[in-house]
Design a protein around this motif. Sequence first.
Motif, PDB file in Angstrom:
ATOM      1  N   MET A 110     -58.553  57.151  48.889  1.00 47.18           N
ATOM      2  CA  MET A 110     -57.259  56.344  49.513  1.00 47.18           C
ATOM      3  C   MET A 110     -57.575  54.818  49.436  1.00 47.18           C
ATOM      4  O   MET A 110     -58.664  54.275  49.603  1.00 47.18           O
ATOM      5  CB  MET A 110     -57.582  56.706  51.035  1.00 47.18           C
ATOM      6  N   SER A 111     -56.414  54.017  49.336  1.00 47.72           N
ATOM      7  CA  SER A 111     -56.355  52.768  49.009  1.00 47.72           C
ATOM      8  C   SER A 111     -56.541  52.020  50.251  1.00 47.72           C
ATOM      9  O   SER A 111     -56.475  52.588  51.375  1.00 47.72           O
ATOM     10  CB  SER A 111     -55.021  52.241  48.249  1.00 47.72           C
ATOM     11  N   MET A 112     -57.061  50.760  50.283  1.00 53.20           N
ATOM     12  CA  MET A 112     -57.147  49.745  51.553  1.00 53.20           C
ATOM     13  C   MET A 112     -55.745  49.761  52.317  1.00 53.20           C
ATOM     14  O   MET A 112     -55.696  49.840  53.403  1.00 53.20           O
ATOM     15  CB  MET A 112     -57.330  48.572  50.810  1.00 53.20           C
ATOM     16  N   ILE A 113     -54.604  49.569  51.587  1.00 51.15           N
ATOM     17  CA  ILE A 113     -53.407  49.343  52.190  1.00 51.15           C
ATOM     18  C   ILE A 113     -53.012  50.475  53.016  1.00 51.15           C
ATOM     19  O   ILE A 113     -52.607  50.403  54.231  1.00 51.15           O
ATOM     20  CB  ILE A 113     -52.430  48.854  51.127  1.00 51.15           C
ATOM     21  N   SER A 114     -53.192  51.858  52.503  1.00 54.52           N
ATOM     22  CA  SER A 114     -52.892  52.961  53.220  1.00 54.52           C
ATOM     23  C   SER A 114     -53.984  53.076  54.313  1.00 54.52           C
ATOM     24  O   SER A 114     -53.341  53.512  55.580  1.00 54.52           O
ATOM     25  CB  SER A 114     -52.978  54.275  52.265  1.00 54.52           C
ATOM     26  N   GLU A 115     -55.084  52.810  54.295  1.00 54.69           N
ATOM     27  CA  GLU A 115     -55.939  52.698  55.383  1.00 54.69           C
ATOM     28  C   GLU A 115     -55.523  51.735  56.661  1.00 54.69           C
ATOM     29  O   GLU A 115     -55.299  52.069  57.732  1.00 54.69           O
ATOM     30  CB  GLU A 115     -57.358  52.396  54.872  1.00 54.69           C
ATOM     31  N   LEU A 116     -55.104  50.834  56.120  1.00 54.02           N
ATOM     32  CA  LEU A 116     -54.415  49.523  57.140  1.00 54.02           C
ATOM     33  C   LEU A 116     -53.420  50.167  57.722  1.00 54.02           C
ATOM     34  O   LEU A 116     -53.247  49.906  58.916  1.00 54.02           O
ATOM     35  CB  LEU A 116     -54.262  48.295  56.415  1.00 54.02           C
ATOM     36  N   PHE A 117     -52.662  50.827  57.041  1.00 55.99           N
ATOM     37  CA  PHE A 117     -51.321  51.217  57.751  1.00 55.99           C
ATOM     38  C   PHE A 117     -51.564  52.426  58.584  1.00 55.99           C
ATOM     39  O   PHE A 117     -51.098  52.602  59.658  1.00 55.99           O
ATOM     40  CB  PHE A 117     -50.248  51.904  56.497  1.00 55.99           C
ATOM     41  N   ILE A 118     -52.361  53.262  58.454  1.00 54.92           N
ATOM     42  CA  ILE A 118     -52.791  54.527  59.312  1.00 54.92           C
ATOM     43  C   ILE A 118     -53.520  53.561  60.343  1.00 54.92           C
ATOM     44  O   ILE A 118     -53.137  54.133  61.610  1.00 54.92           O
ATOM     45  CB  ILE A 118     -53.962  55.157  58.735  1.00 54.92           C
ATOM     46  N   ILE A 161     -50.360  62.463  59.918  1.00 51.61           N
ATOM     47  CA  ILE A 161     -49.428  63.202  58.931  1.00 51.61           C
ATOM     48  C   ILE A 161     -50.120  62.306  57.628  1.00 51.61           C
ATOM     49  O   ILE A 161     -50.227  62.843  56.456  1.00 51.61           O
ATOM     50  CB  ILE A 161     -48.079  63.071  59.160  1.00 51.61           C
ATOM     51  N   LEU A 162     -49.829  60.987  57.942  1.00 54.13           N
ATOM     52  CA  LEU A 162     -50.306  60.065  56.649  1.00 54.13           C
ATOM     53  C   LEU A 162     -51.634  60.387  56.293  1.00 54.13           C
ATOM     54  O   LEU A 162     -51.994  60.106  55.189  1.00 54.13           O
ATOM     55  CB  LEU A 162     -49.845  58.577  57.193  1.00 54.13           C
ATOM     56  N   PHE A 163     -52.655  60.333  57.301  1.00 50.24           N
ATOM     57  CA  PHE A 163     -53.899  60.626  56.916  1.00 50.24           C
ATOM     58  C   PHE A 163     -53.974  61.922  55.856  1.00 50.24           C
ATOM     59  O   PHE A 163     -54.756  61.920  55.144  1.00 50.24           O
ATOM     60  CB  PHE A 163     -54.827  60.743  58.479  1.00 50.24           C
ATOM     61  N   LEU A 164     -53.431  62.922  56.500  1.00 53.20           N
ATOM     62  CA  LEU A 164     -53.609  64.179  55.759  1.00 53.20           C
ATOM     63  C   LEU A 164     -53.003  64.189  54.419  1.00 53.20           C
ATOM     64  O   LEU A 164     -53.520  64.709  53.454  1.00 53.20           O
ATOM     65  CB  LEU A 164     -53.049  65.399  56.528  1.00 53.20           C
ATOM     66  N   PHE A 165     -52.048  63.096  54.242  1.00 60.27           N
ATOM     67  CA  PHE A 165     -51.284  63.108  53.156  1.00 60.27           C
ATOM     68  C   PHE A 165     -52.160  62.306  51.907  1.00 60.27           C
ATOM     69  O   PHE A 165     -52.192  62.595  50.858  1.00 60.27           O
ATOM     70  CB  PHE A 165     -49.664  62.404  53.358  1.00 60.27           C
ATOM     71  N   TYR A 166     -52.609  61.055  52.657  1.00 64.29           N
ATOM     72  CA  TYR A 166     -53.233  60.288  51.764  1.00 64.29           C
ATOM     73  C   TYR A 166     -54.654  60.863  51.253  1.00 64.29           C
ATOM     74  O   TYR A 166     -54.965  60.705  50.080  1.00 64.29           O
ATOM     75  CB  TYR A 166     -53.347  58.863  52.258  1.00 64.29           C
ATOM     76  N   THR A 167     -55.356  61.538  52.210  1.00 64.10           N
ATOM     77  CA  THR A 167     -56.473  62.185  51.812  1.00 64.10           C
ATOM     78  C   THR A 167     -56.335  63.461  50.954  1.00 64.10           C
ATOM     79  O   THR A 167     -57.306  64.042  50.455  1.00 64.10           O
ATOM     80  CB  THR A 167     -57.397  62.588  52.710  1.00 64.10           C
ATOM     81  N   GLU A 168     -55.296  63.895  50.569  1.00 67.51           N
ATOM     82  CA  GLU A 168     -54.598  65.003  49.959  1.00 67.51           C
ATOM     83  C   GLU A 168     -55.244  66.175  50.520  1.00 67.51           C
ATOM     84  O   GLU A 168     -55.746  67.019  49.421  1.00 67.51           O
ATOM     85  CB  GLU A 168     -55.363  64.762  48.295  1.00 67.51           C
ATOM     86  N   ILE A 169     -55.331  66.361  51.817  1.00 70.01           N
ATOM     87  CA  ILE A 169     -55.783  67.734  52.154  1.00 70.01           C
ATOM     88  C   ILE A 169     -54.428  68.658  52.285  1.00 70.01           C
ATOM     89  O   ILE A 169     -54.491  69.703  51.746  1.00 70.01           O
ATOM     90  CB  ILE A 169     -56.259  67.695  53.658  1.00 70.01           C
ATOM     91  N   PRO A 223     -64.703  54.175  57.140  1.00 64.57           N
ATOM     92  CA  PRO A 223     -65.510  53.631  58.209  1.00 64.57           C
ATOM     93  C   PRO A 223     -64.353  52.868  59.251  1.00 64.57           C
ATOM     94  O   PRO A 223     -64.600  52.998  60.520  1.00 64.57           O
ATOM     95  CB  PRO A 223     -66.457  52.611  57.901  1.00 64.57           C
ATOM     96  N   MET A 224     -63.420  52.316  58.656  1.00 59.44           N
ATOM     97  CA  MET A 224     -62.349  51.472  59.549  1.00 59.44           C
ATOM     98  C   MET A 224     -61.496  52.490  60.417  1.00 59.44           C
ATOM     99  O   MET A 224     -61.517  52.417  61.521  1.00 59.44           O
ATOM    100  CB  MET A 224     -61.648  50.718  58.607  1.00 59.44           C
ATOM    101  N   ILE A 225     -61.207  53.461  59.548  1.00 58.97           N
ATOM    102  CA  ILE A 225     -60.262  54.595  60.487  1.00 58.97           C
ATOM    103  C   ILE A 225     -61.082  55.227  61.518  1.00 58.97           C
ATOM    104  O   ILE A 225     -60.672  55.177  62.514  1.00 58.97           O
ATOM    105  CB  ILE A 225     -59.787  55.647  59.548  1.00 58.97           C
ATOM    106  N   SER A 226     -62.463  55.377  61.255  1.00 61.38           N
ATOM    107  CA  SER A 226     -63.411  55.844  62.340  1.00 61.38           C
ATOM    108  C   SER A 226     -63.482  54.954  63.340  1.00 61.38           C
ATOM    109  O   SER A 226     -63.350  55.455  64.623  1.00 61.38           O
ATOM    110  CB  SER A 226     -64.570  56.078  61.455  1.00 61.38           C
ATOM    111  N   MET A 227     -63.654  53.798  63.093  1.00 58.72           N
ATOM    112  CA  MET A 227     -63.837  52.972  64.310  1.00 58.72           C
ATOM    113  C   MET A 227     -62.598  52.755  65.004  1.00 58.72           C
ATOM    114  O   MET A 227     -62.630  52.804  66.446  1.00 58.72           O
ATOM    115  CB  MET A 227     -64.184  51.468  63.797  1.00 58.72           C
ATOM    116  N   VAL A 228     -61.193  52.690  64.608  1.00 57.21           N
ATOM    117  CA  VAL A 228     -60.181  52.685  65.180  1.00 57.21           C
ATOM    118  C   VAL A 228     -59.804  53.794  66.088  1.00 57.21           C
ATOM    119  O   VAL A 228     -59.361  53.833  67.205  1.00 57.21           O
ATOM    120  CB  VAL A 228     -58.924  52.338  64.035  1.00 57.21           C
TER     121      VAL A 228
END
Lengths: 160, 119
Positions: A1-9, A56-64, B9-14
């Motif tokens: 998962m890229s940094m940007i998608s993580e920030l989006f979530i 939904i975005l989390f499950l999508f980006y982590t390809e679950i 870790p960032m998502i976990s904290m949030v």
Amino acid sequence: MSMISELFICLFLILGGIFCLSGSVGLFRFPDIYCKLQALSKPVTLGIFCLIIAYILFLFYTEITVSFKGILAIIFLLMSVPIGTHMIVKAAYRSGAPLWEKSLMDELADMEFHVHDDSFQTKMSLYSLEDDIRRQLSGKLPEELLEENMEVFKEMLTKK
Amino acid sequence: MINYLADYPMISMVVNVVLVIIGLGLFVNLFTVFSAKTLSGRVVGLDALGTQTMALIILYAFKHGTDLYMAAVLVLSILGFVTLVVWSKYIQKGNVVYSMRKTTAEDEEGGEYSHEYDK
């Protein structure tokens, strides 16, 4: 998962949390049931939407998976929340929940009726009378039939 | 419990922060339920409690990384809708199951609705 998608979530998560908290604070602070419904129907459900979208975005980006149940939950909430809140506010109005003393007008006062009105019983009985006569005549309503039934109508009126 | 979020870790904290925020919201909702002046105000507070329980379940599901918790969210939303409808019927009429014809006080005394067109 890229940094940007993580920030989006994370953005969606924080938005959801803020909306949920502000909705419940609004429920606590608003003076009136009709104002409280504002805080129930909009911010709380918007917070839920944001959280579900983040999930939904989390499950999508982590390809679950692609979460169809989440989309289904969003659609169902979109349909059910306005219906439920309108039903509960109509019930509150009909049961005579008081308005806030600073509210400017009561626009439903002519069309609807509080239970505590004096005219409530007579209005209700008139409505039921109208229903009965319509059902009797089953749609074909010339004036002769109305005149024939006028005596019955008067009888029932005096009885009430 | 497998913490699926250990890789992020960032998502976990949030997620932890938002869990605390929604817990605060639940607490405020409890005060709403206790301090409401009308029955419908209490019902509205309880409905908001149900909605925020759904939020808690979603946040908990983040830590497991499955789709299965969404079914619980769906069931809770259906239950919340049904309870709102039933409460609104109860608040209007003092009764949940009623026929639409029973509208006047005379009918609520128990007499069957009878009209005398045959006379």
